[in-house]
Design a protein around this motif. Structure first.
Motif, mmCIF file in Angstrom:
data_model
loop_
_atom_site.group_PDB
_atom_site.id
_atom_site.type_symbol
_atom_site.label_atom_id
_atom_site.label_comp_id
_atom_site.label_asym_id
_atom_site.label_seq_id
_atom_site.Cartn_x
_atom_site.Cartn_y
_atom_site.Cartn_z
ATOM 1 N N LEU A 27 82.827 8.347 11.143
ATOM 2 C CA LEU A 27 81.474 8.541 10.621
ATOM 3 C C LEU A 27 80.674 9.512 11.480
ATOM 4 O O LEU A 27 79.868 10.300 10.969
ATOM 5 C CB LEU A 27 80.761 7.187 10.537
ATOM 6 C CG LEU A 27 81.345 6.204 9.518
ATOM 7 C CD1 LEU A 27 80.619 4.866 9.593
ATOM 8 C CD2 LEU A 27 81.279 6.761 8.114
ATOM 9 N N GLY A 28 80.891 9.478 12.805
ATOM 10 C CA GLY A 28 80.205 10.417 13.684
ATOM 11 C C GLY A 28 80.628 11.849 13.417
ATOM 12 O O GLY A 28 79.798 12.763 13.367
ATOM 13 N N ALA A 29 81.937 12.053 13.232
ATOM 14 C CA ALA A 29 82.425 13.390 12.905
ATOM 15 C C ALA A 29 81.893 13.837 11.555
ATOM 16 O O ALA A 29 81.504 14.997 11.368
ATOM 17 C CB ALA A 29 83.956 13.392 12.905
ATOM 18 N N ASN A 30 81.861 12.911 10.603
ATOM 19 C CA ASN A 30 81.338 13.223 9.275
ATOM 20 C C ASN A 30 79.871 13.642 9.356
ATOM 21 O O ASN A 30 79.435 14.605 8.706
ATOM 22 C CB ASN A 30 81.483 11.997 8.379
ATOM 23 C CG ASN A 30 81.242 12.309 6.917
ATOM 24 O OD1 ASN A 30 82.117 12.821 6.238
ATOM 25 N ND2 ASN A 30 80.058 12.003 6.437
ATOM 26 N N LEU A 61 74.223 21.645 16.903
ATOM 27 C CA LEU A 61 75.334 20.882 17.483
ATOM 28 C C LEU A 61 74.879 20.107 18.718
ATOM 29 O O LEU A 61 75.144 18.902 18.838
ATOM 30 C CB LEU A 61 76.475 21.842 17.833
ATOM 31 C CG LEU A 61 77.772 21.250 18.380
ATOM 32 C CD1 LEU A 61 78.942 22.190 18.086
ATOM 33 C CD2 LEU A 61 77.706 21.013 19.897
ATOM 34 N N LEU A 62 74.201 20.794 19.623
ATOM 35 C CA LEU A 62 73.766 20.133 20.857
ATOM 36 C C LEU A 62 72.721 19.056 20.586
ATOM 37 O O LEU A 62 72.792 17.949 21.136
ATOM 38 C CB LEU A 62 73.214 21.169 21.840
ATOM 39 C CG LEU A 62 74.253 22.094 22.462
ATOM 40 C CD1 LEU A 62 73.564 23.191 23.282
ATOM 41 C CD2 LEU A 62 75.220 21.309 23.336
ATOM 42 N N ALA A 63 71.748 19.384 19.738
ATOM 43 C CA ALA A 63 70.704 18.400 19.441
ATOM 44 C C ALA A 63 71.298 17.169 18.773
ATOM 45 O O ALA A 63 70.969 16.026 19.126
ATOM 46 C CB ALA A 63 69.636 19.025 18.543
ATOM 47 N N GLY A 64 72.184 17.392 17.811
ATOM 48 C CA GLY A 64 72.774 16.265 17.093
ATOM 49 C C GLY A 64 73.675 15.415 17.966
ATOM 50 O O GLY A 64 73.603 14.185 17.947
ATOM 51 N N SER A 65 74.549 16.072 18.751
ATOM 52 C CA SER A 65 75.482 15.310 19.587
ATOM 53 C C SER A 65 74.753 14.534 20.678
ATOM 54 O O SER A 65 75.090 13.379 20.971
ATOM 55 C CB SER A 65 76.523 16.248 20.198
ATOM 56 O OG SER A 65 75.901 17.264 20.963
ATOM 57 N N LEU A 66 73.745 15.155 21.283
ATOM 58 C CA LEU A 66 72.987 14.449 22.325
ATOM 59 C C LEU A 66 72.163 13.310 21.740
ATOM 60 O O LEU A 66 72.040 12.239 22.348
ATOM 61 C CB LEU A 66 72.081 15.435 23.061
ATOM 62 C CG LEU A 66 72.805 16.454 23.952
ATOM 63 C CD1 LEU A 66 71.827 17.500 24.472
ATOM 64 C CD2 LEU A 66 73.509 15.748 25.107
ATOM 65 N N SER A 67 71.609 13.535 20.556
ATOM 66 C CA SER A 67 70.853 12.468 19.901
ATOM 67 C C SER A 67 71.755 11.298 19.552
ATOM 68 O O SER A 67 71.390 10.130 19.766
ATOM 69 C CB SER A 67 70.186 13.013 18.635
ATOM 70 O OG SER A 67 69.531 11.987 17.925
ATOM 71 N N ALA A 69 74.582 10.505 21.029
ATOM 72 C CA ALA A 69 75.017 9.862 22.270
ATOM 73 C C ALA A 69 73.914 8.969 22.835
ATOM 74 O O ALA A 69 74.178 7.834 23.255
ATOM 75 C CB ALA A 69 75.416 10.916 23.296
ATOM 76 N N ALA A 70 72.679 9.478 22.833
ATOM 77 C CA ALA A 70 71.571 8.682 23.366
ATOM 78 C C ALA A 70 71.326 7.443 22.525
ATOM 79 O O ALA A 70 71.119 6.343 23.058
ATOM 80 C CB ALA A 70 70.304 9.536 23.412
ATOM 81 N N GLY A 71 71.361 7.613 21.207
ATOM 82 C CA GLY A 71 71.154 6.461 20.330
ATOM 83 C C GLY A 71 72.231 5.409 20.497
ATOM 84 O O GLY A 71 71.954 4.207 20.522
ATOM 85 N N ALA A 154 78.621 6.199 24.122
ATOM 86 C CA ALA A 154 77.864 7.454 24.100
ATOM 87 C C ALA A 154 78.811 8.646 24.125
ATOM 88 O O ALA A 154 78.628 9.623 23.377
ATOM 89 C CB ALA A 154 76.912 7.510 25.287
ATOM 90 N N GLY A 155 79.824 8.606 24.988
ATOM 91 C CA GLY A 155 80.782 9.701 25.069
ATOM 92 C C GLY A 155 81.556 9.884 23.777
ATOM 93 O O GLY A 155 81.780 11.018 23.330
ATOM 94 N N ALA A 156 81.968 8.767 23.170
ATOM 95 C CA ALA A 156 82.716 8.851 21.917
ATOM 96 C C ALA A 156 81.855 9.436 20.806
ATOM 97 O O ALA A 156 82.325 10.261 20.006
ATOM 98 C CB ALA A 156 83.218 7.466 21.520
ATOM 99 N N SER A 157 80.588 9.044 20.736
ATOM 100 C CA SER A 157 79.690 9.569 19.713
ATOM 101 C C SER A 157 79.444 11.059 19.918
ATOM 102 O O SER A 157 79.439 11.843 18.969
ATOM 103 C CB SER A 157 78.356 8.820 19.737
ATOM 104 O OG SER A 157 78.533 7.476 19.360
ATOM 105 N N PHE A 158 79.226 11.445 21.179
ATOM 106 C CA PHE A 158 79.017 12.864 21.498
ATOM 107 C C PHE A 158 80.231 13.691 21.078
ATOM 108 O O PHE A 158 80.098 14.741 20.444
ATOM 109 C CB PHE A 158 78.760 13.021 22.994
ATOM 110 C CG PHE A 158 78.512 14.434 23.438
ATOM 111 C CD1 PHE A 158 77.223 14.951 23.465
ATOM 112 C CD2 PHE A 158 79.566 15.264 23.819
ATOM 113 C CE1 PHE A 158 76.989 16.267 23.863
ATOM 114 C CE2 PHE A 158 79.342 16.569 24.207
ATOM 115 C CZ PHE A 158 78.038 17.077 24.233
ATOM 116 N N LEU A 159 81.414 13.206 21.427
ATOM 117 C CA LEU A 159 82.639 13.946 21.122
ATOM 118 C C LEU A 159 82.881 14.018 19.619
ATOM 119 O O LEU A 159 83.222 15.082 19.083
ATOM 120 C CB LEU A 159 83.828 13.281 21.814
ATOM 121 C CG LEU A 159 85.185 13.945 21.605
ATOM 122 C CD1 LEU A 159 85.168 15.374 22.150
ATOM 123 C CD2 LEU A 159 86.285 13.130 22.279
#
Length: 237
Positions: A27-30, A61-67, A69-71, A154-159
């Motif tokens: 779902l994160g990749a999607n 990409l950066l805004a979404g991945s960091l958001s 990961a933080a969430g 967080a790392g898994a979501s970011f990746l």
């Protein structure tokens, strides 16, 4: 007869945890695919400048991945705190009311289909071996040695988001200007078909409706953002 409560529950919980992590990764990749595709296709509707597309895509990409990961870090940290609090409560109750806790464990095992006598014997043996672990696994569904890790989450979501976002970003900047939007749309729809099918498989649901929903949502997102970008670009905004 006393082994299933001790061994089956951890394996089932571990399998469920792995499936949840895998589903979250898909779902994160999607999410990375759809949100970044919508962004870059929208910008492509306004301009064909490769630098602008690359800048917008990387920013998204950066805004979404960091958001993400933080969430995920905040969410899983809260879950971990809840697990620690539940274990602390269970530890205190085992010290203060051991007989009541033994009776409770017996009832839980009996509820799993064991006879009263067998459930009592299993509860006694599990308590003698490791009372806290027995209650944590049977009553709370928690492995005391494997609590949820917010940094891993967080790392898994970011990746996952980053991997998903890279596809529309590369698809929009690598082809020639005239082919960028068609290539991106086709690539995104293909990936959404795969992630929709995989999500349905993980949830043991019918693949067809899931694939159509996934592709339909992505197509609508790209169409709306492209139309908005095109209108703004034509207006000189």
């Amino acid at each position: 007869m006393t082994r299933p409560p001790e061994h089956d529950e951890p394996h089932a919980a571990g399998l469920g945890t792995r499936l949840n992590w895998l589903r979250a990764a898909v779902l994160g990749a999607n999410d990375g695919v759809v949100s970044t595709a919508g962004l870059v296709v929208g910008v492509a509707g306004a301009t064909d400048d490769r630098g602008a597309l690359l800048t917008a895509g990387l920013a998204g990409l950066l805004a979404g991945s960091l958001s993400m990961a933080a969430g995920e870090y905040v969410s899983v940290s809260t879950q971990r705190d809840s697990e620690k609090a539940a274990l602390a409560t269970e530890r205190r109750e085992l010290q203060e009311t051991p007989e009541a806790e033994l009776a409770e464990l017996t009832g839980l095992l009996e509820g799993k289909g064991l006879s009263r006598d067998v459930a009592r014997e299993a509860a006694v043996q599990l308590t003698e071996r490791d009372a806290l672990r027995a209650h944590a696994e049977v009553e709370l569904g928690i492995d005391p040695d494997d609590l949820t890790n917010p940094w891993h989450a967080a790392g898994a979501s970011f990746l996952a988001f980053t991997v998903g976002a890279l596809l529309p970003l590369l698809a929009i900047v690598l082809p020639p200007a005239t082919a960028r939007v068609p290539v991106t749309v086709l690539a995104v729809l293909a990936v959404l078909a795969v992630t929709g099918w995989w999500s349905a498989r993980l949830g043991e649901a019918a693949a067809g409706p899931a694939v159509l929903r996934n592709m339909g949502g992505g197509a609508v997102a790209m169409a709306v953002t492209y139309a908005a970008g095109h209108l703004l670009g034509a207006a000189g905004v």
